[in-house]
Design a protein around this motif. Sequence first.
Motif, PDB file in Angstrom:
ATOM      1  N   LYS A 252       0.837  -1.209   0.000  1.00  0.00           N
ATOM      2  CA  LYS A 252       0.000   0.000   0.000  1.00  0.00           C
ATOM      3  C   LYS A 252       0.870   1.256   0.000  1.00  0.00           C
ATOM      4  O   LYS A 252       0.521   2.265  -0.613  1.00  0.00           O
ATOM      5  N   ILE A 253       2.029   1.196   0.695  1.00  0.00           N
ATOM      6  CA  ILE A 253       2.912   2.363   0.746  1.00  0.00           C
ATOM      7  C   ILE A 253       3.548   2.597  -0.626  1.00  0.00           C
ATOM      8  O   ILE A 253       3.668   3.742  -1.085  1.00  0.00           O
ATOM      9  N   LEU A 254       3.938   1.512  -1.290  1.00  0.00           N
ATOM     10  CA  LEU A 254       4.509   1.650  -2.627  1.00  0.00           C
ATOM     11  C   LEU A 254       3.487   2.271  -3.589  1.00  0.00           C
ATOM     12  O   LEU A 254       3.797   3.205  -4.332  1.00  0.00           O
ATOM     13  N   VAL A 255       2.270   1.755  -3.539  1.00  0.00           N
ATOM     14  CA  VAL A 255       1.215   2.294  -4.405  1.00  0.00           C
ATOM     15  C   VAL A 255       0.977   3.767  -4.075  1.00  0.00           C
ATOM     16  O   VAL A 255       0.856   4.612  -4.965  1.00  0.00           O
ATOM     17  N   HIS A 256       0.975   4.069  -2.783  1.00  0.00           N
ATOM     18  CA  HIS A 256       0.730   5.438  -2.356  1.00  0.00           C
ATOM     19  C   HIS A 256       1.872   6.374  -2.784  1.00  0.00           C
ATOM     20  O   HIS A 256       1.640   7.469  -3.289  1.00  0.00           O
ATOM     21  N   GLU A 257       3.119   5.918  -2.583  1.00  0.00           N
ATOM     22  CA  GLU A 257       4.263   6.794  -2.891  1.00  0.00           C
ATOM     23  C   GLU A 257       4.445   6.990  -4.390  1.00  0.00           C
ATOM     24  O   GLU A 257       4.806   8.075  -4.838  1.00  0.00           O
ATOM     25  N   LEU A 258       4.211   5.922  -5.167  1.00  0.00           N
ATOM     26  CA  LEU A 258       4.320   6.064  -6.625  1.00  0.00           C
ATOM     27  C   LEU A 258       3.090   6.758  -7.213  1.00  0.00           C
ATOM     28  O   LEU A 258       3.167   7.394  -8.258  1.00  0.00           O
ATOM     29  N   GLY A 259       1.991   6.612  -6.534  1.00  0.00           N
ATOM     30  CA  GLY A 259       0.699   7.016  -7.088  1.00  0.00           C
ATOM     31  C   GLY A 259       0.122   5.813  -7.839  1.00  0.00           C
ATOM     32  O   GLY A 259       0.856   5.060  -8.489  1.00  0.00           O
ATOM     33  N   ALA A 260      -1.177   5.653  -7.750  1.00  0.00           N
ATOM     34  CA  ALA A 260      -1.821   4.467  -8.337  1.00  0.00           C
ATOM     35  C   ALA A 260      -1.564   4.391  -9.836  1.00  0.00           C
ATOM     36  O   ALA A 260      -1.375   3.305 -10.409  1.00  0.00           O
ATOM     37  N   GLU A 261      -1.523   5.547 -10.491  1.00  0.00           N
ATOM     38  CA  GLU A 261      -1.360   5.564 -11.940  1.00  0.00           C
ATOM     39  C   GLU A 261       0.020   5.049 -12.351  1.00  0.00           C
ATOM     40  O   GLU A 261       0.155   4.197 -13.238  1.00  0.00           O
ATOM     41  N   GLU A 262       1.059   5.554 -11.687  1.00  0.00           N
ATOM     42  CA  GLU A 262       2.422   5.137 -11.996  1.00  0.00           C
ATOM     43  C   GLU A 262       2.630   3.666 -11.613  1.00  0.00           C
ATOM     44  O   GLU A 262       3.264   2.907 -12.359  1.00  0.00           O
ATOM     45  N   PHE A 263       2.089   3.265 -10.465  1.00  0.00           N
ATOM     46  CA  PHE A 263       2.214   1.863 -10.058  1.00  0.00           C
ATOM     47  C   PHE A 263       1.578   0.967 -11.125  1.00  0.00           C
ATOM     48  O   PHE A 263       2.165  -0.025 -11.566  1.00  0.00           O
ATOM     49  N   THR A 264       0.376   1.340 -11.555  1.00  0.00           N
ATOM     50  CA  THR A 264      -0.319   0.557 -12.572  1.00  0.00           C
ATOM     51  C   THR A 264       0.499   0.509 -13.859  1.00  0.00           C
ATOM     52  O   THR A 264       0.603  -0.551 -14.496  1.00  0.00           O
ATOM     53  N   ARG A 265       1.093   1.631 -14.227  1.00  0.00           N
ATOM     54  CA  ARG A 265       1.904   1.660 -15.445  1.00  0.00           C
ATOM     55  C   ARG A 265       3.059   0.657 -15.339  1.00  0.00           C
ATOM     56  O   ARG A 265       3.336  -0.095 -16.264  1.00  0.00           O
ATOM     57  N   GLN A 266       3.718   0.630 -14.184  1.00  0.00           N
ATOM     58  CA  GLN A 266       4.843  -0.290 -14.020  1.00  0.00           C
ATOM     59  C   GLN A 266       4.393  -1.752 -14.087  1.00  0.00           C
ATOM     60  O   GLN A 266       5.062  -2.594 -14.675  1.00  0.00           O
ATOM     61  N   VAL A 267       3.240  -2.018 -13.466  1.00  0.00           N
ATOM     62  CA  VAL A 267       2.719  -3.390 -13.499  1.00  0.00           C
ATOM     63  C   VAL A 267       2.361  -3.786 -14.928  1.00  0.00           C
ATOM     64  O   VAL A 267       2.719  -4.867 -15.410  1.00  0.00           O
ATOM     65  N   GLU A 268       1.676  -2.879 -15.623  1.00  0.00           N
ATOM     66  CA  GLU A 268       1.247  -3.196 -16.989  1.00  0.00           C
ATOM     67  C   GLU A 268       2.460  -3.376 -17.907  1.00  0.00           C
ATOM     68  O   GLU A 268       2.462  -4.236 -18.796  1.00  0.00           O
ATOM     69  N   GLU A 269       3.497  -2.577 -17.680  1.00  0.00           N
ATOM     70  CA  GLU A 269       4.713  -2.704 -18.483  1.00  0.00           C
ATOM     71  C   GLU A 269       5.361  -4.071 -18.262  1.00  0.00           C
ATOM     72  O   GLU A 269       5.746  -4.763 -19.204  1.00  0.00           O
ATOM     73  N   GLU A 270       5.438  -4.463 -17.007  1.00  0.00           N
ATOM     74  CA  GLU A 270       6.011  -5.770 -16.686  1.00  0.00           C
ATOM     75  C   GLU A 270       5.133  -6.886 -17.262  1.00  0.00           C
ATOM     76  O   GLU A 270       5.637  -7.867 -17.823  1.00  0.00           O
ATOM     77  N   TYR A 271       3.834  -6.689 -17.142  1.00  0.00           N
ATOM     78  CA  TYR A 271       2.908  -7.716 -17.630  1.00  0.00           C
ATOM     79  C   TYR A 271       3.010  -7.883 -19.146  1.00  0.00           C
ATOM     80  O   TYR A 271       3.012  -9.005 -19.670  1.00  0.00           O
ATOM     81  N   ALA A 272       3.148  -6.754 -19.837  1.00  0.00           N
ATOM     82  CA  ALA A 272       3.236  -6.807 -21.305  1.00  0.00           C
ATOM     83  C   ALA A 272       4.508  -7.531 -21.749  1.00  0.00           C
ATOM     84  O   ALA A 272       4.555  -8.144 -22.816  1.00  0.00           O
ATOM     85  N   ARG A 273       5.521  -7.464 -20.933  1.00  0.00           N
ATOM     86  CA  ARG A 273       6.813  -8.041 -21.258  1.00  0.00           C
ATOM     87  C   ARG A 273       6.869  -9.550 -20.988  1.00  0.00           C
ATOM     88  O   ARG A 273       7.654 -10.279 -21.591  1.00  0.00           O
ATOM     89  N   LEU A 274       6.025  -9.992 -20.047  1.00  0.00           N
ATOM     90  CA  LEU A 274       6.088 -11.394 -19.605  1.00  0.00           C
ATOM     91  C   LEU A 274       5.693 -12.360 -20.709  1.00  0.00           C
ATOM     92  O   LEU A 274       4.841 -12.057 -21.538  1.00  0.00           O
ATOM     93  N   ASP A 275       6.319 -13.519 -20.653  1.00  0.00           N
ATOM     94  CA  ASP A 275       5.839 -14.626 -21.468  1.00  0.00           C
ATOM     95  C   ASP A 275       4.716 -15.277 -20.660  1.00  0.00           C
ATOM     96  O   ASP A 275       4.926 -16.258 -19.954  1.00  0.00           O
TER      97      ASP A 275
END
Lengths: 551, 172
Positions: A252-275
Amino acid sequence: MYRYDEFDATFVSERVVQFRDQVERRVKGELSEEQFRPLRLMNGLYLQLHAYMLRVAVPYGTLNSRQMHKLAFIADKFDRGYGHFTTRQNIQYNWPKLPDVPAILDNLAEVEMHAIQTSGNCIRNVTADQWSGVAADEVEDPRPYAELMRQWSSLHPEFSFLPRKFKIAVTGDEADRAVIAYHDIGLRLKKNSAGDIGFEIFVGGGMGRTPMIAARVREWLPKSELLGYLEAVMRVYNLNGRRDNKYKARIKILVHELGAEEFTRQVEEEYARLDVPQGLPSDQELERIAAYFAPPAYEDLAENDADHTQHLVDNKEFAEWVERNVAPHKVTGYAIVNISLKPVGGVPGDATSGQMRAIADLAQKMSLDEIRVTHEQNLVLPNVRKHDLFAVWQELKEHKLADANLGLATDIISCPGLDYCGLATARSIPISQDISNRLGDIKRQRDIGDLKIKISGCINACGHHHAGHIGILGLEKRGVEYYQITLGGSGDENAAVGQIIGPGFSSETVTDAVETIVDTYVDLRQNGETFLEAYRRVGAEPFKEAVYATH
Amino acid sequence: MPLIRDGKIVEDSWVLLDDEAELPAKGDVILSLNRLKKDADTIQTRGGRTGVILENDVDEEDLAAYLPQIDLVALTFPAFTDGRAYSQARQLRTKLGFKGELRATGNVLADQATFLCRVGFDSFEVDNGQSIDVWNKALRSMSVAYQRGYDGEQATRDSNPSSQGKAQPTLA
């Protein structure tokens, strides 16, 4: 429900052998307490105030009668004849001896149970809606996915040494009984505009000293891709979650410090890269798991049962119990029975071995061999024929399990507090007992109506006080316990964090304050609104005035 | 510190080079990422292999450009409870396709051996007083694992034909 095959059985029995070896090395001094600590925690073993505590996983809160009998056996043989059901749908034993723990785990393995990852900085036992598979208005049964996550998260090679503990909850219903908004990851099965069922994904909820409601990171994900998406979330957290301060280490602190939008962007970027397909189970494996959760052999019944209807007319006490504790079932002629573990003045969530056996026998005879544990520290018989409700009630009454207070003022969530817990700053069980005794008159409770009181004995908030309509937090100042009150919290689909109303109360006056709040509500409510509805209409002010004028 | 590879304590041919020390003409050296970046051109002309040690808060992407020249990556465990290097290892193996030696250094326990192997570590510079026997016993303790797509010896359900397509177990 899920059954172990050879693969699962091997996994759990090898895990017990491994832990037995670790215990022996600890006893011999080959492992220091510091080294042993994370190992024992990953097997559910805590060192508490007075003794070790073993927390046994009840995956997504589902048990059969054989398992419940085993839990009763363990309570008698290795503990003091009772167990404590927790807000994570688990059961805790408060008095096991360290050398006995491997034997307890052996016993659990015999009935396909374990204590793996019920604590430690890893992915904890996955929780789910206690009415999964039977709720009348469910989109889809989430248990096959909960089981998939149980398997996936067990001894995960990459995500077993996280910055902090990690809790996942899943529901298949719009009405949220699994408190998903307060979890590290909350999952909800829902239909998209094309009518396909997938997961809505929330990340970064939590209680503790920094309560937060989870942010939605994905509106809809195809069901089959769940593990891939979870891998992306976990990796972003494992690499970037804070490890410098344990109070800031939850996601929750990571999401809060990055902001939900940036956190989501990082997750989606990682997800797009995954096999993604590489990490997913085969369709065959998904079907294998899902098959275990196929509906049991329900009988073809009529909507109403004449005997049941007659009992409702003849017996007011029974009728009131049905009104509060019995919920509609998705199959005609059946009902969901909720067993309150909150007798007036009792210890919330405790059950004796005798009660466990009685419930196990009832489940076998009258609930198609199923029992559920709820996060509100109650139990459920999910598959009872309406015809059998009266017999079930009589049997429950026999064992002091027929309190008709589900969702009422005495259905209190409480953590173990200073009576057991090494982290607690104040007692919580005695406070909950005091409040329960004060408000216990059933006529009064029924008049007050839906009310969730939740009590934690320290800032870690195991008693979910942030989500209480009335929340109580036990703290300590200069050796004296005192209690902060919050109002307006909620853990359902309209989740909210309760707000502190003002200075705290002593252990002698906190019950008076709660009673004043309740009485204030009764005086100001309009048109049958509930406590929470009234609070949302009028705000905290009238309650504050009443409480601080009289105390 | 003893080095474990393939279940045995082995001689370590690698030398961890201080950032200030001169780059030797021969021999296997492990450099910091900064040193690697600084001497990237020189490294190609010397005899001997090159390794790099990464702190666990470094983005492994920073290494990507240099990976073709690298034979060993050492990842660090400042505490055995600090699990960042598990994800770094995973990223090196899968995202960056690193095929060389992946070494765990610092504070790791034998009890973590299976986790380490499965994310792609293949050598372990251990400093915990635990014997090679304890290490090997730990490595053999779990023969099955649930997660797919991770390396390691364990059978996963989908890789284990004996557990596939099994008849539905009957209720007890």
